[in-house]
Design a protein around this motif. Structure first.
Motif, mmCIF file in Angstrom:
data_model
loop_
_atom_site.group_PDB
_atom_site.id
_atom_site.type_symbol
_atom_site.label_atom_id
_atom_site.label_comp_id
_atom_site.label_asym_id
_atom_site.label_seq_id
_atom_site.Cartn_x
_atom_site.Cartn_y
_atom_site.Cartn_z
ATOM 1 N N ASN A 156 -0.482 7.764 6.782
ATOM 2 C CA ASN A 156 0.730 6.516 7.574
ATOM 3 C C ASN A 156 0.969 5.961 7.525
ATOM 4 O OD1 ASN A 156 -3.032 5.941 8.191
ATOM 5 N ND2 ASN A 156 -2.846 5.734 5.744
ATOM 6 N N LEU A 207 -9.968 7.895 6.444
ATOM 7 C CA LEU A 207 -9.281 8.442 5.706
ATOM 8 C C LEU A 207 -8.572 6.515 5.937
ATOM 9 C CD1 LEU A 207 -6.344 10.999 5.864
ATOM 10 C CD2 LEU A 207 -8.741 10.914 4.255
ATOM 11 N N ASP A 208 -8.614 5.716 6.491
ATOM 12 C CA ASP A 208 -8.958 4.411 6.523
ATOM 13 C C ASP A 208 -10.073 3.620 4.768
ATOM 14 O OD1 ASP A 208 -9.290 1.687 6.920
ATOM 15 O OD2 ASP A 208 -9.598 1.949 8.977
ATOM 16 N N GLY A 233 -5.860 7.926 9.196
ATOM 17 C CA GLY A 233 -6.189 6.851 8.642
ATOM 18 C C GLY A 233 -6.265 5.480 9.459
ATOM 19 N N HIS A 234 -5.874 4.390 9.368
ATOM 20 C CA HIS A 234 -6.523 3.288 10.410
ATOM 21 C C HIS A 234 -5.762 2.957 11.168
ATOM 22 C CE1 HIS A 234 -7.081 -1.179 10.371
ATOM 23 N NE2 HIS A 234 -6.580 -1.205 10.815
#
Length: 264
Positions: A156, A207-208, A233-234
């Motif tokens: 991230n 992967l969040d 991720g997010h």
């Protein structure tokens, strides 16, 4: 009026997609999507209060989800956008959902990227703490901690970098006020997941660590569609922009095909 930009579709299409960024960012968060989207749709970007230099401050309006949503809709009205596709990322997804819930005529459907749903104890506790003492702590340090909680790890890094650069327009007073908005958002999400919204599509990275598990539950309970992106991720639209853009275009093409069929 909130800072905004309206881009006319290159192909002459009159349909509009409204883009809402997340906390600490601004419309630059969509830099990998806007050139592609504007080929096929009018694109309206709106910067949330206190985000971007010279923009309306959150401290100048009521510190509520409804007040911010009305400011977003005032921009839509100015551009005669009365029924559009809404796409939000992170905190921006909360306003997509809020407008769907309370001003539904404006929204055809929502694309919710890295959606904020109900959250884990750590983030909820941080939001409560910072809403009380956030203006008494070193702003840069607090913001770095907050960005690591939401977007941890090496994967991230690019998202955090953009997140922090865009945060220059914020200050510690506005940051503290936004913690109140986050607390409202968490409460609102409990209500929203009980509603029926099959028109929505959620796109989240696997992967969040903050939001994924509860976003899956929200999608299931509200009958929305859930797409999970691996090794992501997010902030999916930045971390894996090419793959995200492919998914985004497929969703929009499906919509246009259904709209054409309905016209006949």
């Amino acid at each position: 009026m909130l800072y905004n930009t309206f881009i006319t579709a290159e192909n002459g299409n009159t349909e509009t997609i409204v883009l809402l960024h997340g906390f600490g960012g601004n419309s630059r968060i969509w830099k990998y999507q806007i050139p592609l989207l504007s080929k096929y749709f009018n694109v309206l970007t709106v910067d949330l209060p206190s985000h971007n230099e010279g923009n309306l401050r959150l401290s100048q309006i009521d510190v509520t989800l409804d007040a911010i949503s009305k400011e977003i809709l005032a921009v839509c009205d100015m551009h005669n956008v009365r029924n559009a596709i809404f796409m939000g990322v992170s905190l921006g997804t909360v306003f997509v959902k809020y407008i769907e819930a309370f001003y539904p005529k404006y929204v055809k459907f929502g694309i919710l990227v890295g959606a904020v749903a109900t959250v884990n104890t750590l983030l909820h506790g941080c939001a409560k703490l910072f809403s009380k003492i956030g203006d008494k702590l070193p702003f840069v340090a607090v913001y770095h901690v907050f960005s690591w909680i939401i977007m941890p790890g090496k994967r991230n890094q690019e998202s955090r970098s953009i997140f922090r650069k865009c945060a220059i327009a914020l200050n510690k007073q506005e940051f503290k006020l936004y913690m109140h908005i986050f607390n409202q958002a968490f409460r609102f999400s409990k209500m929203f997941e009980k509603e029926y919204h099959p028109e929505n599509t959620y796109i989240s990275g696997m992967l969040d660590s903050c939001f994924l598990r509860r976003t899956i539950l929200e999608a299931q309970r509200s009958c929305g569609r859930m797409i999970q992106m691996v090794s992501c991720g997010h902030v999916c639209n930045i971390v894996h922009k090419e793959r995200f853009n492919t998914i985004m275009l497929e969703l929009l093409e499906q919509h246009q095909k259904l709209s054409a069929e309905a016209a006949f």
